[in-house]
Design an enzyme around this catalytic site. Sequence first.
Site, PDB file in Angstrom:
ATOM      1  N   GLU A 149      78.380  55.099  61.763  1.00  0.00           N
ATOM      2  CA  GLU A 149      77.693  54.550  60.479  1.00  0.00           C
ATOM      3  C   GLU A 149      78.200  53.380  59.970  1.00  0.00           C
ATOM      4  O   GLU A 149      77.380  52.327  59.049  1.00  0.00           O
ATOM      5  CB  GLU A 149      77.597  55.365  60.462  1.00  0.00           C
ATOM      6  CG  GLU A 149      77.069  56.543  60.611  1.00  0.00           C
ATOM      7  CD  GLU A 149      77.207  57.790  61.135  1.00  0.00           C
ATOM      8  OE1 GLU A 149      78.671  57.920  61.666  1.00  0.00           O
ATOM      9  OE2 GLU A 149      76.914  58.633  61.730  1.00  0.00           O
TER      10      GLU A 149
ATOM     11  N   GLY B  41      74.756  60.995  64.652  1.00  0.00           N
ATOM     12  CA  GLY B  41      74.400  62.115  64.802  1.00  0.00           C
ATOM     13  C   GLY B  41      74.607  62.854  65.838  1.00  0.00           C
ATOM     14  O   GLY B  41      74.494  63.696  65.940  1.00  0.00           O
TER      15      GLY B  41
ATOM     16  N   GLU C 278      77.779  64.862  65.199  1.00  0.00           N
ATOM     17  CA  GLU C 278      77.560  66.060  64.274  1.00  0.00           C
ATOM     18  C   GLU C 278      76.863  66.713  64.930  1.00  0.00           C
ATOM     19  O   GLU C 278      76.582  67.994  64.313  1.00  0.00           O
ATOM     20  CB  GLU C 278      76.658  65.143  63.106  1.00  0.00           C
ATOM     21  CG  GLU C 278      77.996  64.041  62.716  1.00  0.00           C
ATOM     22  CD  GLU C 278      76.786  63.019  61.271  1.00  0.00           C
ATOM     23  OE1 GLU C 278      75.801  62.550  61.719  1.00  0.00           O
ATOM     24  OE2 GLU C 278      76.943  63.208  60.184  1.00  0.00           O
TER      25      GLU C 278
ATOM     26  N   ALA D 209      71.578  59.076  65.489  1.00  0.00           N
ATOM     27  CA  ALA D 209      70.275  59.442  65.195  1.00  0.00           C
ATOM     28  C   ALA D 209      69.338  57.709  65.606  1.00  0.00           C
ATOM     29  O   ALA D 209      70.286  56.854  65.852  1.00  0.00           O
ATOM     30  CB  ALA D 209      70.758  59.216  63.116  1.00  0.00           C
TER      31      ALA D 209
HETATM   32  N1  CAA Z   1      69.435  54.545  67.859  1.00  0.00           N
HETATM   33  C1  CAA Z   1      68.460  53.512  68.595  1.00  0.00           C
HETATM   34  N2  CAA Z   1      68.172  53.463  70.198  1.00  0.00           N
HETATM   35  C2  CAA Z   1      69.456  53.513  70.046  1.00  0.00           C
HETATM   36  C3  CAA Z   1      70.746  54.094  69.830  1.00  0.00           C
HETATM   37  C4  CAA Z   1      70.433  54.689  68.581  1.00  0.00           C
HETATM   38  N3  CAA Z   1      71.428  55.383  67.777  1.00  0.00           N
HETATM   39  N4  CAA Z   1      71.811  54.033  70.001  1.00  0.00           N
HETATM   40  C5  CAA Z   1      70.982  53.652  71.707  1.00  0.00           C
HETATM   41  N5  CAA Z   1      70.040  52.637  71.350  1.00  0.00           N
HETATM   42  C6  CAA Z   1      69.064  52.718  72.627  1.00  0.00           C
HETATM   43  C7  CAA Z   1      69.655  50.746  72.321  1.00  0.00           C
HETATM   44  O1  CAA Z   1      69.240  50.644  71.513  1.00  0.00           O
HETATM   45  C8  CAA Z   1      69.219  50.522  73.560  1.00  0.00           C
HETATM   46  O2  CAA Z   1      67.686  50.456  74.342  1.00  0.00           O
HETATM   47  P1  CAA Z   1      66.886  49.060  74.357  1.00  0.00           P
HETATM   48  O3  CAA Z   1      67.317  49.069  75.588  1.00  0.00           O
HETATM   49  O4  CAA Z   1      65.872  49.190  73.675  1.00  0.00           O
HETATM   50  O5  CAA Z   1      67.427  47.991  73.652  1.00  0.00           O
HETATM   51  C9  CAA Z   1      68.999  51.856  75.051  1.00  0.00           C
HETATM   52  O6  CAA Z   1      69.652  53.005  74.249  1.00  0.00           O
HETATM   53  C10 CAA Z   1      70.964  51.363  75.408  1.00  0.00           C
HETATM   54  O7  CAA Z   1      71.895  51.654  74.541  1.00  0.00           O
HETATM   55  P2  CAA Z   1      72.556  49.907  74.933  1.00  0.00           P
HETATM   56  O8  CAA Z   1      71.685  49.123  75.369  1.00  0.00           O
HETATM   57  O9  CAA Z   1      73.618  49.457  73.691  1.00  0.00           O
HETATM   58  O10 CAA Z   1      73.856  50.877  75.819  1.00  0.00           O
HETATM   59  P3  CAA Z   1      75.345  50.246  75.935  1.00  0.00           P
HETATM   60  O11 CAA Z   1      75.613  51.100  76.875  1.00  0.00           O
HETATM   61  O12 CAA Z   1      75.552  49.154  75.899  1.00  0.00           O
HETATM   62  O13 CAA Z   1      76.110  51.144  74.335  1.00  0.00           O
HETATM   63  C11 CAA Z   1      76.480  52.249  73.000  1.00  0.00           C
HETATM   64  C12 CAA Z   1      75.990  52.456  74.600  1.00  0.00           C
HETATM   65  C13 CAA Z   1      78.037  51.804  72.450  1.00  0.00           C
HETATM   66  C14 CAA Z   1      76.070  53.651  72.711  1.00  0.00           C
HETATM   67  C15 CAA Z   1      75.024  51.375  71.830  1.00  0.00           C
HETATM   68  O14 CAA Z   1      74.470  51.657  72.158  1.00  0.00           O
HETATM   69  C16 CAA Z   1      75.269  51.591  70.020  1.00  0.00           C
HETATM   70  O15 CAA Z   1      76.226  51.703  69.804  1.00  0.00           O
HETATM   71  N6  CAA Z   1      74.529  53.093  70.026  1.00  0.00           N
HETATM   72  C17 CAA Z   1      74.859  52.975  68.318  1.00  0.00           C
HETATM   73  C18 CAA Z   1      75.922  54.230  68.347  1.00  0.00           C
HETATM   74  C19 CAA Z   1      75.727  54.566  66.709  1.00  0.00           C
HETATM   75  O16 CAA Z   1      75.558  54.090  65.757  1.00  0.00           O
HETATM   76  N7  CAA Z   1      74.688  55.527  65.950  1.00  0.00           N
HETATM   77  C20 CAA Z   1      74.955  56.158  64.743  1.00  0.00           C
HETATM   78  C21 CAA Z   1      73.648  56.306  64.026  1.00  0.00           C
HETATM   79  S1  CAA Z   1      73.751  56.166  62.896  1.00  0.00           S
HETATM   80  C22 CAA Z   1      73.426  57.989  62.769  1.00  0.00           C
HETATM   81  O17 CAA Z   1      73.702  58.930  63.197  1.00  0.00           O
HETATM   82  C23 CAA Z   1      73.479  58.341  61.142  1.00  0.00           C
HETATM   83  C24 CAA Z   1      73.758  60.170  60.939  1.00  0.00           C
HETATM   84  O18 CAA Z   1      75.052  60.148  60.389  1.00  0.00           O
HETATM   85  C25 CAA Z   1      73.187  61.216  61.179  1.00  0.00           C
END
Ligand code: CAA
Length: 257
Positions: free
Chosen positions: A131, A108, A111, A65
């Site tokens: 999460e 998400g 999911e 998400a």
């Molecule tokens: N939401 C918003 N933006 C996101 C995102 C997310 N879930 N995941 C990645 N992005 C964005 C980053 O912020 C980044 O944007 P900027 O360039 O503007 O900073 C861009 O995508 C590229 O990401 P990274 O630079 O972090 O890329 P990476 O290759 O170094 O890492 C990754 C990749 C490991 C997937 C890392 O982006 C990450 O950990 N993302 C979050 C994963 C996460 O925690 N997901 C759960 C979200 S909460 C949820 O989903 C609740 C639910 O139950 C529905």
Amino acid sequence: MTETITVDRPAPRVARITLNRPKALNALNLQTMRELTAVAADLDRSDDVGAIVLTGSDRAFAAGADIKEMAPRTYSEMHAEDWFAGWDALTRVRTPLIAAVAGHALGGGCELAMMCDLLLAADTARFGQPEITLGVIPGMGGSQRLTRAIGKAKAMDLILTGRTMKAEEAERAGLVSRVVPAADLLTEAVAVAEKIGSMSFIAATTAKEAVNRVFESTLAEGVLFERRVFHALFATHDQKEGMAAFVEKRTAEFRHA
Ligand code: CAA
């Protein structure tokens, strides 16, 4: 007109929805939810779609998400808007849904893939529910669907530690039905969709409904449901045609409606 997804028709009776927010690794925001569920509902009503492939990019199916969209919200806002409830619309789609996952399928994203009926993974796919590292828990059904898919031991491991699992582990655990080389993922997913789309649509949607019953009923109720809908299929053209074609040693011509 959609901005966060694209839709195309890669094969007869097959529609493909591609998540398209590359800069955010296909993070799922409200707009994606609205566009994807509306398009899926439209395709579900279409007579010439027998299966839908849902995919992302090579790098990410979806990285969860949209954290930036959620971060400032308060409890009362999340509650008032019943955040994520809109995704339930996808589970009301009767047409078989095939998730084709490459790269990150996190939070998400994982999911969303689990809301589909079949999950095909590229060897580059990574699944997880991180999460907990954000101070929250899965909110789009992960604590329930992941546990049903892979059992309590592994679901707890993933949800409590936030670790990701590779495609082979996901296949071993029963989350994924096939792992294929990344270069073959879309071809394979479209071929599976085309195969399903060539079947009797009423039989395919009924089969999907029967399998999904397992999560909502006791064994006896589920078996009874299966038997009743099995009987009901004998009222269809496709049952007559399918069985006649077998006896006459020819290919069945289903009506798909
Ligand atoms: N939401 C918003 N933006 C996101 C995102 C997310 N879930 N995941 C990645 N992005 C964005 C980053 O912020 C980044 O944007 P900027 O360039 O503007 O900073 C861009 O995508 C590229 O990401 P990274 O630079 O972090 O890329 P990476 O290759 O170094 O890492 C990754 C990749 C490991 C997937 C890392 O982006 C990450 O950990 N993302 C979050 C994963 C996460 O925690 N997901 C759960 C979200 S909460 C949820 O989903 C609740 C639910 O139950 C529905």
